[in-house]
Structure formats: C-alpha cells, structure tokens
Design a protein around this motif. Structure first.
Motif, PDB file in Angstrom:
ATOM      1  N   ASN A  48       0.802  -1.222   0.000  1.00  0.00           N
ATOM      2  CA  ASN A  48       0.000   0.000   0.000  1.00  0.00           C
ATOM      3  C   ASN A  48       0.840   1.279   0.000  1.00  0.00           C
ATOM      4  O   ASN A  48       0.279   2.381   0.015  1.00  0.00           O
ATOM      5  CB  ASN A  48      -0.933   0.000   1.215  1.00  0.00           C
ATOM      6  CG  ASN A  48      -2.060  -1.001   1.076  1.00  0.00           C
ATOM      7  OD1 ASN A  48      -3.009  -0.790   0.336  1.00  0.00           O
ATOM      8  ND2 ASN A  48      -1.952  -2.129   1.789  1.00  0.00           N
ATOM      9  N   SER A  49       2.158   1.125  -0.011  1.00  0.00           N
ATOM     10  CA  SER A  49       3.038   2.288   0.068  1.00  0.00           C
ATOM     11  C   SER A  49       3.427   2.799  -1.308  1.00  0.00           C
ATOM     12  O   SER A  49       3.594   2.025  -2.256  1.00  0.00           O
ATOM     13  CB  SER A  49       4.307   1.935   0.859  1.00  0.00           C
ATOM     14  OG  SER A  49       4.016   1.685   2.206  1.00  0.00           O
ATOM     15  N   THR A  50       3.578   4.086  -1.385  1.00  0.00           N
ATOM     16  CA  THR A  50       4.120   4.758  -2.570  1.00  0.00           C
ATOM     17  C   THR A  50       5.102   5.798  -2.060  1.00  0.00           C
ATOM     18  O   THR A  50       5.118   6.128  -0.864  1.00  0.00           O
ATOM     19  CB  THR A  50       3.010   5.459  -3.367  1.00  0.00           C
ATOM     20  OG1 THR A  50       2.440   6.500  -2.541  1.00  0.00           O
ATOM     21  CG2 THR A  50       1.919   4.482  -3.782  1.00  0.00           C
ATOM     22  N   PRO A  51       5.937   6.363  -2.943  1.00  0.00           N
ATOM     23  CA  PRO A  51       6.815   7.445  -2.473  1.00  0.00           C
ATOM     24  C   PRO A  51       6.028   8.600  -1.864  1.00  0.00           C
ATOM     25  O   PRO A  51       6.514   9.270  -0.939  1.00  0.00           O
ATOM     26  CB  PRO A  51       7.542   7.868  -3.753  1.00  0.00           C
ATOM     27  CG  PRO A  51       7.566   6.630  -4.595  1.00  0.00           C
ATOM     28  CD  PRO A  51       6.252   5.963  -4.326  1.00  0.00           C
ATOM     29  N   GLU A  52       4.803   8.830  -2.336  1.00  0.00           N
ATOM     30  CA  GLU A  52       3.985   9.937  -1.807  1.00  0.00           C
ATOM     31  C   GLU A  52       3.313   9.553  -0.490  1.00  0.00           C
ATOM     32  O   GLU A  52       3.106  10.403   0.386  1.00  0.00           O
ATOM     33  CB  GLU A  52       2.900  10.325  -2.823  1.00  0.00           C
ATOM     34  CG  GLU A  52       3.431  10.865  -4.138  1.00  0.00           C
ATOM     35  CD  GLU A  52       3.997   9.795  -5.053  1.00  0.00           C
ATOM     36  OE1 GLU A  52       4.903  10.102  -5.860  1.00  0.00           O
ATOM     37  OE2 GLU A  52       3.557   8.620  -4.939  1.00  0.00           O
ATOM     38  N   LYS A  56      19.513   1.914  -6.235  1.00  0.00           N
ATOM     39  CA  LYS A  56      20.063   3.132  -5.658  1.00  0.00           C
ATOM     40  C   LYS A  56      19.664   4.363  -6.482  1.00  0.00           C
ATOM     41  O   LYS A  56      19.757   4.368  -7.708  1.00  0.00           O
ATOM     42  CB  LYS A  56      21.595   3.040  -5.593  1.00  0.00           C
ATOM     43  CG  LYS A  56      22.245   4.190  -4.843  1.00  0.00           C
ATOM     44  CD  LYS A  56      23.748   3.975  -4.725  1.00  0.00           C
ATOM     45  CE  LYS A  56      24.401   5.105  -3.933  1.00  0.00           C
ATOM     46  NZ  LYS A  56      25.866   4.902  -3.809  1.00  0.00           N
ATOM     47  N   GLY A  57      19.177   5.370  -5.789  1.00  0.00           N
ATOM     48  CA  GLY A  57      18.808   6.615  -6.454  1.00  0.00           C
ATOM     49  C   GLY A  57      17.373   6.687  -6.912  1.00  0.00           C
ATOM     50  O   GLY A  57      16.928   7.729  -7.401  1.00  0.00           O
ATOM     51  N   SER A  58      16.641   5.594  -6.760  1.00  0.00           N
ATOM     52  CA  SER A  58      15.231   5.588  -7.160  1.00  0.00           C
ATOM     53  C   SER A  58      14.375   5.213  -5.962  1.00  0.00           C
ATOM     54  O   SER A  58      14.357   4.050  -5.545  1.00  0.00           O
ATOM     55  CB  SER A  58      14.985   4.594  -8.304  1.00  0.00           C
ATOM     56  OG  SER A  58      13.590   4.441  -8.534  1.00  0.00           O
ATOM     57  N   ALA A  59      13.667   6.176  -5.409  1.00  0.00           N
ATOM     58  CA  ALA A  59      12.812   5.916  -4.245  1.00  0.00           C
ATOM     59  C   ALA A  59      11.740   4.890  -4.580  1.00  0.00           C
ATOM     60  O   ALA A  59      11.419   4.012  -3.766  1.00  0.00           O
ATOM     61  CB  ALA A  59      12.164   7.214  -3.762  1.00  0.00           C
ATOM     62  N   ALA A  60      11.186   4.984  -5.787  1.00  0.00           N
ATOM     63  CA  ALA A  60      10.130   4.052  -6.188  1.00  0.00           C
ATOM     64  C   ALA A  60      10.657   2.623  -6.244  1.00  0.00           C
ATOM     65  O   ALA A  60      10.000   1.679  -5.784  1.00  0.00           O
ATOM     66  CB  ALA A  60       9.555   4.451  -7.540  1.00  0.00           C
ATOM     67  N   ASP A  61      11.858   2.439  -6.816  1.00  0.00           N
ATOM     68  CA  ASP A  61      12.432   1.099  -6.907  1.00  0.00           C
ATOM     69  C   ASP A  61      12.787   0.555  -5.525  1.00  0.00           C
ATOM     70  O   ASP A  61      12.617  -0.642  -5.251  1.00  0.00           O
ATOM     71  CB  ASP A  61      13.678   1.111  -7.793  1.00  0.00           C
ATOM     72  CG  ASP A  61      13.345   1.354  -9.258  1.00  0.00           C
ATOM     73  OD1 ASP A  61      12.144   1.439  -9.585  1.00  0.00           O
ATOM     74  OD2 ASP A  61      14.290   1.468 -10.066  1.00  0.00           O
ATOM     75  N   GLU A  62      13.279   1.411  -4.656  1.00  0.00           N
ATOM     76  CA  GLU A  62      13.617   0.985  -3.297  1.00  0.00           C
ATOM     77  C   GLU A  62      12.376   0.503  -2.557  1.00  0.00           C
ATOM     78  O   GLU A  62      12.419  -0.493  -1.833  1.00  0.00           O
ATOM     79  CB  GLU A  62      14.300   2.122  -2.537  1.00  0.00           C
ATOM     80  CG  GLU A  62      15.722   2.408  -3.023  1.00  0.00           C
ATOM     81  CD  GLU A  62      16.367   3.574  -2.297  1.00  0.00           C
ATOM     82  OE1 GLU A  62      15.670   4.224  -1.489  1.00  0.00           O
ATOM     83  OE2 GLU A  62      17.564   3.831  -2.521  1.00  0.00           O
ATOM     84  N   SER A 101       6.628  -5.762  -6.635  1.00  0.00           N
ATOM     85  CA  SER A 101       8.021  -6.049  -6.263  1.00  0.00           C
ATOM     86  C   SER A 101       8.885  -6.418  -7.464  1.00  0.00           C
ATOM     87  O   SER A 101       9.786  -7.248  -7.348  1.00  0.00           O
ATOM     88  CB  SER A 101       8.049  -7.195  -5.241  1.00  0.00           C
ATOM     89  OG  SER A 101       7.437  -8.354  -5.777  1.00  0.00           O
ATOM     90  N   TYR A 102       8.605  -5.788  -8.605  1.00  0.00           N
ATOM     91  CA  TYR A 102       9.380  -6.100  -9.806  1.00  0.00           C
ATOM     92  C   TYR A 102       9.697  -4.830 -10.571  1.00  0.00           C
ATOM     93  O   TYR A 102       8.833  -3.984 -10.787  1.00  0.00           O
ATOM     94  CB  TYR A 102       8.598  -7.057 -10.721  1.00  0.00           C
ATOM     95  CG  TYR A 102       9.232  -7.245 -12.083  1.00  0.00           C
ATOM     96  CD1 TYR A 102      10.286  -8.124 -12.257  1.00  0.00           C
ATOM     97  CD2 TYR A 102       8.783  -6.509 -13.184  1.00  0.00           C
ATOM     98  CE1 TYR A 102      10.882  -8.281 -13.509  1.00  0.00           C
ATOM     99  CE2 TYR A 102       9.376  -6.660 -14.433  1.00  0.00           C
ATOM    100  CZ  TYR A 102      10.420  -7.546 -14.588  1.00  0.00           C
ATOM    101  OH  TYR A 102      11.013  -7.693 -15.810  1.00  0.00           O
TER     102      TYR A 102
END
Length: 711
Positions: free
Chosen positions: A90-94, A306-312, A438-439
């Motif tokens: 349920n999480s997003t960067p926002e 690294k460097g991508s909040a969405a990917d993390e 998760s991909y």
C-alpha cells in the motif's frame, strides 16, 4: 522391536522433559501438566490441548508468521515485519506507510492486505499415519514409495477440502514416522489496520537483528473479513469483520524476572534429530554457499535500486526477507564455530549406535542404509541449490510456473504434482500478481546476470545435471528481457489457464527458456522423488529407534517444528553469552534515547522521543523498572515462523509478541542449549504505550479488552 512403542513414546517421554526445551503439539500438553504447574502456569493442560477452547482457539497462522485474535471483530495482532508485505503493498513514495506508519481510524479506512495476506484458523488435527502409510509396500522403490505416500496425502486433503472454507494439509512428524491432517479455515480478505512507523517497528534495523539488547516495537494489526454468512470470501466491500469466538485479553500488568510464560504459534523448521553428517554439510557447504549467494544478491539489488525511491520501495520487502534469512544463516555458522555441535552429535550418535547394536531383533543394515540415504540427499541438494542460483530471475520463475501449470493441467486433478492442483490456482495467481509490487525490469535483469555469473563459479557438484548447456550466455540476457512481455501483470496473468501448446507457440523469450529447461528440471525432480522415498523409508525406522532410546533415558521427545501449531513454555530469564557478561531480561524506553543517532536505523520519531523525555508513562510504567519496558527475554523454545507468536502469562493473557532470538541462540534449530538459548519478545506494555501516547490509536485501544494494573 519398536512397533508397540512408537506412539506412546512420543507422549510418555514428555512427562520427564527438561524445562523449557520442546515445541510441543497441543495434544501432548496433558503429559506436561506436572512441569507446567511447577513453573506456575494456571491454565489446565487439558484446556491448552483443546483447539476449540481459549486460548488456543485465538492463535492463528499467517502462513509464515504467527498471530492472535485480540477482539471479537477479527482484529489480529502480529509483528510489524510479518505485516511488512501488506504495508509495502500500500506504500508509494507519496504515501510511504513503511516510513511513516499507518492507522485506520475507521473500518472503512482499513487497507487491502493483498492476495498473499491470509489468516489461517486451525480447528482440527487428526492422526492419519495409518492411512498415509497403508499403501506402502516393502518392495517399492524410493520413487514408488514417495508417490504412494503423496497420493494418499492428496486423497486425504481432497476429502478434507470438500467444504471450500477449509485449507487442509498432511505434514509429516518425526521425519515421516507420523502424519497428522490439519484442517484450517483460510480467511482471504485481510486488511491492514495499523502499523507504527518503521522507526518504531523496525528500530535498529538489520544491525540489531538477532541482537540483545533490543528496543524494537515489532507489532502491527490486521483484520480478518468474511462474507455476510460468516464464511471466508474473496475480498469485497460487502464483507464484514470475522466474528472470532475467542480472543486474547491483553494484559498491561506486565511480567518480572522469573515469571512463567506460555508461547503459542507456528514454528517453521528445526533440525534437532539430524545426524552429524547432515550438520557438517550444513556447516561446511550448504550454509556458506547460501550466505554468499544471498549477500551477493542483496548487493545487486542495492546497487540497482540506488537513487530511485520508487524502486527501493518496490524491493523493500524482498530485501528485508533476504536480509533476515542471511543473518540467521550467518548466525548458524557463527554458532557452529562457537560450539562444535557436530562433535556433540558425534558423541550422541555413537551412544545411540552402541545402544541400538545391543538391542535384540533389530535390523543390522538400518544404519548403513540411513547413512547412504543421507549422502544421496546431500549430493542432490547441492545440485538443487545450483539450479536455484542459475534461475534467479522473477520472470523466469513466472515462466516456469506458467508452463508447468499448463503441463499439469493435462492430467486429472488428483494426479497433478502438489502445488499445481485446482486448490493451488489462487496461490499461483497471487504470486504472479504480487510481482506487480516487487518487480522492476532493470533490477531483475541485473539480478539474473549476476546470478548466472555466480553460478558459473560454483563447484562442479553444484551444477545440476544437464542444465549448463541450456542456460543463456550472460551477454544474451538483455535480449531475453527485451523479447518478453511477462513483466506486464495483465500479460503474465493472461497466460493462466492456457494450454501447453499455446505456450509452446509463443515467441516470449522467457517462456521459450522455461520450455527449454523443463525436461532437465523434471528429471531433477524425479531423482528427488527417489531420494525422498528412500529417506521416507529408512528415517522413520531410525526415528522409531531414537524415540525408544530417548525414552529409556527419560529425555524429551517432541517432533521437529514443521509450521504446525505448537506450544512452548519458559520463564523470563537473563543469560550470560560469555564469561563476565550478563544480559537482560528487560530493556526500557530510555535505551531508545541512548541508541538514537538521528540516522537510520537508529532514528527514533520525534514524538516518541518527546514522550520518553517527558516521562509520560502513566499506567504502563513498570513498578520495578520505574519506566516503560520495551523488549524482554525468556527461555522459550522458538524458531522462524514463531514471529508474531502470542506470549501469554500464567493465566493465558497476552503480555508480549515473540519476534526474534539472541544471536547466540540461533543454533537452537539444531541443538537446544538451555543455558544460552533466549527468545526475544516485545513487551505488550510498550505497544499499548505507543498506541496511546504516540500514535493515538484510541479506537483500537477501546476495541481490545485490556487488563490494566491495579493502581
């Protein structure tokens, strides 16, 4: 010789068990009544053995973690890390609920846990050993024996699942000596209710994992929903909270050093009865390879995200799970180095073999057959590990699943391989759907390239027969991802139900690779059936003898953990990990302030620090400690899968949640050392205090039945 002793031995030995050791089946507890009474447990042992009565009826499984009902409206409490998948989903960067936590103030605000978030309520356990083993004939090959047992198990499951509200299983106990059919109601609409911020629920992160002292508020709340008829139903806005007949009273009265506890949950796997050769293989080969593989994979994930909040965020749950497995495995290696468990087992094994040789009318070839079967198992396990490394791509795993499902679909349902029957389709769909959260194509590609490179460096014994020639070259991997549409969820799910011919006609690169690999993978599986069948023939005979031997010494006899409901007990206890050092048994909120650095993973929320410094402890203040306790230690016998297990006081009231063990205790999976084995639990008073003073979860505090200390 041992035939008449088998089933009574499992029970009779229990009465003389060593304190704290043992992950007991509930039906064994009446044999422990003297021991339970001695340490101060007030609940009758017969009541604890009854799955239909409180408190056991309130204990549930999440399919990998444990949990318990804490209200009559399906409210479930478990560990933060057990609900991590639902939080991450349920999480997003926002709206990063991992970092900031989440609280539903109303039922309407509760979030979908996703298809992988399930609640299992065990309501029936029955011994079906005679039915499972009845079809076995002495002249059968290993594969024939394995398939006969498997067919009997599938029949027993099908018979049990005629009512679709139940999910049934028939796990082996004592390594195939006994089989029990477990019936569970599977609730598949489970919603996220409340999770504290990661800075509370995962305070200390991987640095503190398996360490003591700990200051981790490892808790979260879920809610189970069912259809209006009270039966499990697919997720729907029309569903209603499950009416849990029994639930645990939450006690804020707390514990003190020396108090007894009961712990109930679903421990995963232990290996207490394995032989010295199996320990040495784990210590010298399997575990070092596993640690190296996981660490390398984690390094690739970290670099690729690294460097991508969405990917993390997408890989947060994957990385967390891998980190936990890696640290535990490394802890096992360190434990083996600290204490030579193989040498201890050598002495025990020699004593057993001498005792066995002195018994009349026993098989003279059993032990030689046992050693040969285990050697074959170890050799094949090496190849299976190599195959895992060689195919470590989420898209390839998906393609292999889809093609295998299509092949199995040609058979009558009862003849399909376990995992590919009609009853498994929802789980397969859930796994394929879960990939959506998760991909990332570039990350998966980086993982697969690195995995193939690592596979090439593995020893020859870890290269599965026939696989090497079929694998893609490293420089050909990018083309696989360019010519595959399986990264798209709709496309991936669209292949479900397609027949093998349709998949064979596809030009999808990963489906083509899966087809290419299928024959050698199937051959490996057939060899596994032969090996397992030989193990299933000889190890139960060995376990039968071991039980009789242990019975003759008055030693505890309980089955290894196998993800079924178990009860353990113990006392609140400090321990000494090394000379001159004593630790525990409680930590307090002041330790959070001391550990706080303002940087991950020791970055406590400002409102938590404020409440601690203001000493707003109220009724959660421990009269001895003078503050709020956070975590505590007991001598309970736990392992993976016990995460989220209810820790109950002498009256069966919830006083803590199990979430870990000390680093020195990790080898308890193989050998229980009562002097240093300690389980780590979150004190329920800390949870209640955070809910009241920090997160203002007043709606949940009002919903639970909380027993406060007398003022």
């Amino acid at each position: 010789m041992f035939k008449k002793l088998v089933f009574p031995a499992v029970l009779l030995c229990a009465g003389t068990s060593h304190a704290d050791e043992g992950q007991w089946q509930p039906h064994q507890l009446p044999q422990l009544k003297t021991e339970l009474k001695r340490i101060g447990i007030e609940i009758p042992a017969e009541k604890l053995a009854d799955l239909s009565r409180h408190p056991m009826s309130a204990i549930v499984s999440l399919g990998g973690c444990s949990a318990s009902f804490v209200s009559d409206a399906g409210l479930v409490v478990t560990n933060h890390h057990c609900a991590y998948g639902a939080i991450q989903r349920n999480s997003t960067p926002e709206h990063n609920y991992i970092a900031n936590g989440y609280l539903a103030k109303t039922r309407a605000e509760e979030l979908p846990g996703g298809p992988n978030t399930l609640v299992y309520v065990t309501d029936k356990v029955e011994n079906v050993s005679a039915r499972v083993l009845g079809a076995v004939k002495p002249a059968m090959t290993g594969r024939q024996r394995h398939e006969a047992v498997e067919a009997a198990i599938k029949s027993l499951i099908a018979e049990c699942e005629t009512d679709k509200m139940y999910r049934c299983s028939v796990p082996a106990f004592h390594r195939g000596l006994e089989y029990y059919r477990i019936r569970q109601m599977m609730i598949r609409d489970v919603r996220l209710v409340y999770a504290p911020a990661d800075m509370i629920g995962n305070f200390g992160g991987d640095i503190d994992n398996y360490e003591w002292p700990r200051h981790d508020g490892d808790y979260s709340f879920l809610r189970a929903y069912v259809g209006k008829d009270g039966r499990p139903a697919d997720p729907s806005p029309d569903n209603v909270p499950y009416h849990s007949k029994d639930f645990l009273v939450v006690s804020a009265e707390g514990l003190k050093n020396g108090d007894p506890i009961l712990l109930a949950g679903y421990p995963g796997r232990t290996s207490r009865y394995k032989l010295p050769s199996e320990i040495r293989d784990a210590r010298d080969v399997a575990y070092p390879a596993k640690v190296a593989e996981i660490q390398a994979d984690l390094d690739v994930i970290a670099a690729a995200t690294k460097g991508s909040a969405a990917d993390e965020v997408r890989y947060a749950s994957v990385a967390k799970g891998l980190n936990n497995v890696m640290k535990k495995t490394q802890g096992l290696l360190d434990g083996f180095a600290r204490k030579d468990i193989a040498a201890i087992k050598d002495v025990q094994d020699a004593q057993f073999r001498a005792w066995y040789a002195a018994q009349p009318k026993v098989s003279k070839t059993l032990l030689a057959e046992l050693d040969a079967a285990i050697a074959a198992d170890i050799a094949l396990s090496n190849e299976e590990f190599g195959l895992y490394v060689a195919t470590n791509s989420d898209l390839l795993k998906s393609a292999r699943t889809l093609y295998r499902l299509a092949l199995e679909g040609r058979k009558p349902d009862g003849e399909r391989e376990p995992g590919y029957q009609q009853r498994d389709l929802a789980f397969i769909k859930a796994r394929l759907t879960r990939l959506e959260q998760s991909y990332v194509g570039a990350v998966d590609q980086a993982r697969y390239v690195a995995s193939l490179q690592r596979y090439a460096r593995l020893p020859a014994a870890m290269h599965a027969q026939g696989v090497d020639a079929l694998l893609p070259a490293v420089d050909a991997v990018p083309a696989l991802y360019q010519h595959s549409q399986l990264g798209d969820t709709a496309t991936r799910l669209g292949w479900l139900g397609k027949d093998a011919a349709a998949i064979a006609a596809s030009d999808d690169a990963f489906l083509k690779l899966a087809i290419k690999l299928n024959d050698v993978v199937t051959a490996l599986e057939e060899r596994r059936k032969e090996v397992d069948g030989n193990l299933e023939r000889v190890i139960p005979q060995y376990m039968q003898a071991v039980i009789a031997w242990k019975q003759s010494q008055g030693k505890p006899v309980y089955p290894d953990a196998n993800s079924t409901l178990r009860v353990t007990y113990g006392t609140v206890s400090p321990y000494s990990p090394k000379d001159g050092v004593t630790k525990g048994p409680f930590t307090t909120v002041e330790g959070i302030v001391e550990k706080h650095t303002g940087k991950e993973p020791f970055n406590a929320p400002a409102k938590l620090l404020e409440a601690i410094k203001a000493k707003r402890y109220g009724q959660f203040k421990d009269p001895v400690l003078g503050t709020v306790p956070v975590d505590f230690l007991t001598s309970a016998d736990t392992t993976g899968g016990n995460s989220g297990s209810a820790v109950m006081n002498r009256r069966g009231e919830l006083v803590g949640l199990n979430f870990d063990s000390t680093y020195e205790s990790i080898t308890k999976d193989w050998y229980f050392d009562r002097d240093i084995t300690r389980a780590i639990h979150m004190d329920i008073r800390y949870m209640l205090w955070v809910m009241k003073e920090v997160d203002h979860a007043d709606n949940l505090l009002q919903e639970m039945h909380i027993k406060y200390p007398k003022q």
